[in-house]
Write a protein that holds these residues in place. Structure first.
Motif, PDB file in Angstrom:
ATOM      1  N   TYR A   5       0.827  -1.213   0.000  1.00  0.00           N
ATOM      2  CA  TYR A   5       0.000   0.000   0.000  1.00  0.00           C
ATOM      3  C   TYR A   5       0.861   1.262   0.000  1.00  0.00           C
ATOM      4  O   TYR A   5       0.647   2.165  -0.802  1.00  0.00           O
ATOM      5  N   VAL A   6       1.834   1.310   0.885  1.00  0.00           N
ATOM      6  CA  VAL A   6       2.677   2.510   0.979  1.00  0.00           C
ATOM      7  C   VAL A   6       3.532   2.667  -0.279  1.00  0.00           C
ATOM      8  O   VAL A   6       3.699   3.778  -0.789  1.00  0.00           O
ATOM      9  N   ALA A   7       4.056   1.566  -0.809  1.00  0.00           N
ATOM     10  CA  ALA A   7       4.843   1.634  -2.046  1.00  0.00           C
ATOM     11  C   ALA A   7       3.986   2.157  -3.194  1.00  0.00           C
ATOM     12  O   ALA A   7       4.454   2.955  -4.019  1.00  0.00           O
ATOM     13  N   ASN A   8       2.722   1.745  -3.215  1.00  0.00           N
ATOM     14  CA  ASN A   8       1.815   2.222  -4.261  1.00  0.00           C
ATOM     15  C   ASN A   8       1.598   3.727  -4.131  1.00  0.00           C
ATOM     16  O   ASN A   8       1.555   4.440  -5.141  1.00  0.00           O
ATOM     17  N   THR A  58       2.627   6.666  -6.966  1.00  0.00           N
ATOM     18  CA  THR A  58       1.718   7.667  -7.526  1.00  0.00           C
ATOM     19  C   THR A  58       2.225   9.088  -7.320  1.00  0.00           C
ATOM     20  O   THR A  58       1.556  10.044  -7.688  1.00  0.00           O
ATOM     21  N   GLY A  59       3.411   9.209  -6.679  1.00  0.00           N
ATOM     22  CA  GLY A  59       4.016  10.520  -6.534  1.00  0.00           C
ATOM     23  C   GLY A  59       3.995  11.090  -5.130  1.00  0.00           C
ATOM     24  O   GLY A  59       4.521  12.177  -4.905  1.00  0.00           O
ATOM     25  N   GLU A  60       3.387  10.397  -4.204  1.00  0.00           N
ATOM     26  CA  GLU A  60       3.362  10.904  -2.831  1.00  0.00           C
ATOM     27  C   GLU A  60       4.721  10.670  -2.184  1.00  0.00           C
ATOM     28  O   GLU A  60       5.195   9.546  -2.119  1.00  0.00           O
ATOM     29  N   ASP A  61       5.351  11.750  -1.710  1.00  0.00           N
ATOM     30  CA  ASP A  61       6.673  11.599  -1.100  1.00  0.00           C
ATOM     31  C   ASP A  61       6.805  12.332   0.233  1.00  0.00           C
ATOM     32  O   ASP A  61       7.885  12.430   0.794  1.00  0.00           O
ATOM     33  N   ASP A  62       5.700  12.830   0.759  1.00  0.00           N
ATOM     34  CA  ASP A  62       5.693  13.492   2.056  1.00  0.00           C
ATOM     35  C   ASP A  62       5.774  12.416   3.137  1.00  0.00           C
ATOM     36  O   ASP A  62       4.834  11.643   3.336  1.00  0.00           O
ATOM     37  N   PHE A  63       6.912  12.360   3.829  1.00  0.00           N
ATOM     38  CA  PHE A  63       7.150  11.299   4.798  1.00  0.00           C
ATOM     39  C   PHE A  63       6.107  11.294   5.909  1.00  0.00           C
ATOM     40  O   PHE A  63       5.628  10.223   6.312  1.00  0.00           O
ATOM     41  N   ASP A  64       5.733  12.459   6.407  1.00  0.00           N
ATOM     42  CA  ASP A  64       4.722  12.524   7.463  1.00  0.00           C
ATOM     43  C   ASP A  64       3.396  11.945   6.990  1.00  0.00           C
ATOM     44  O   ASP A  64       2.736  11.191   7.714  1.00  0.00           O
ATOM     45  N   LEU A  65       3.013  12.285   5.783  1.00  0.00           N
ATOM     46  CA  LEU A  65       1.764  11.771   5.225  1.00  0.00           C
ATOM     47  C   LEU A  65       1.837  10.258   5.009  1.00  0.00           C
ATOM     48  O   LEU A  65       0.858   9.546   5.249  1.00  0.00           O
ATOM     49  N   LEU A  66       2.991   9.767   4.584  1.00  0.00           N
ATOM     50  CA  LEU A  66       3.154   8.316   4.402  1.00  0.00           C
ATOM     51  C   LEU A  66       3.045   7.580   5.737  1.00  0.00           C
ATOM     52  O   LEU A  66       2.464   6.494   5.804  1.00  0.00           O
ATOM     53  N   GLN A  67       3.581   8.161   6.796  1.00  0.00           N
ATOM     54  CA  GLN A  67       3.457   7.548   8.121  1.00  0.00           C
ATOM     55  C   GLN A  67       1.994   7.501   8.561  1.00  0.00           C
ATOM     56  O   GLN A  67       1.530   6.484   9.073  1.00  0.00           O
ATOM     57  N   ILE A  68       1.296   8.584   8.363  1.00  0.00           N
ATOM     58  CA  ILE A  68      -0.126   8.634   8.711  1.00  0.00           C
ATOM     59  C   ILE A  68      -0.885   7.578   7.920  1.00  0.00           C
ATOM     60  O   ILE A  68      -1.712   6.846   8.466  1.00  0.00           O
ATOM     61  N   ALA A  69      -0.600   7.495   6.633  1.00  0.00           N
ATOM     62  CA  ALA A  69      -1.273   6.519   5.779  1.00  0.00           C
ATOM     63  C   ALA A  69      -0.980   5.099   6.236  1.00  0.00           C
ATOM     64  O   ALA A  69      -1.879   4.249   6.266  1.00  0.00           O
TER      65      ALA A  69
END
Length: 93
Positions: free
Chosen positions: A37-40, A44-55
C-alpha cells in the motif's frame, strides 16, 4: 528517497502495530500488505514522509476494522484526500 520513505513509514507503522498487538508475528501477511500500500502511494508521486506515516498507521487500523485490503485502501485513500484538501486550504505562513 522514495524507497527510504516507504521503508521508514512502514517500519514506523509496523513497529507500533506490533507493540499494540502481542500475538502478531513479525512476518504476518499484514506487513507485506502494508508495504504494498505505501509503495503504491509512493509510485503515484506521494513523497511526504509525514503523510506516508499517517497513511501506514491508518491502513493497518482500517485493515483490522474492515478485514479487507481493498476496503482498507479505499478508506485510507479517503482519509488522505481529506487531509490533503485541508492542508491546501490553509494559508501558507
Amino acid at each position: 528517497m522514495t524507497s527510504q520513505a516507504t521503508e521508514g513509514a512502514c517500519a514506523f507503522a509496523w513497529r507500533n502495530y506490533l507493540l499494540r498487538h502481542n500475538g502478531v508475528s513479525e512476518n504476518d501477511t499484514r506487513r507485506s500488505a502494508l508495504y504494498r500500500y505505501v509503495a503504491n502511494l509512493c509510485d503515484t508521486g506521494e513523497d511526504d514522509f509525514d503523510l506516508l506515516q499517517i497513511a501506514a498507521v491508518a491502513y493497518l487500523k482500517k485493515l483490522d476494522e474492515l478485514h479487507d485490503d481493498r476496503s482498507a485502501r479505499l478508506a485510507v485513500d479517503n482519509i488522505l484526500a481529506e487531509r490533503l484538501a485541508s492542508r491546501s486550504a490553509q494559508p501558507d505562513t
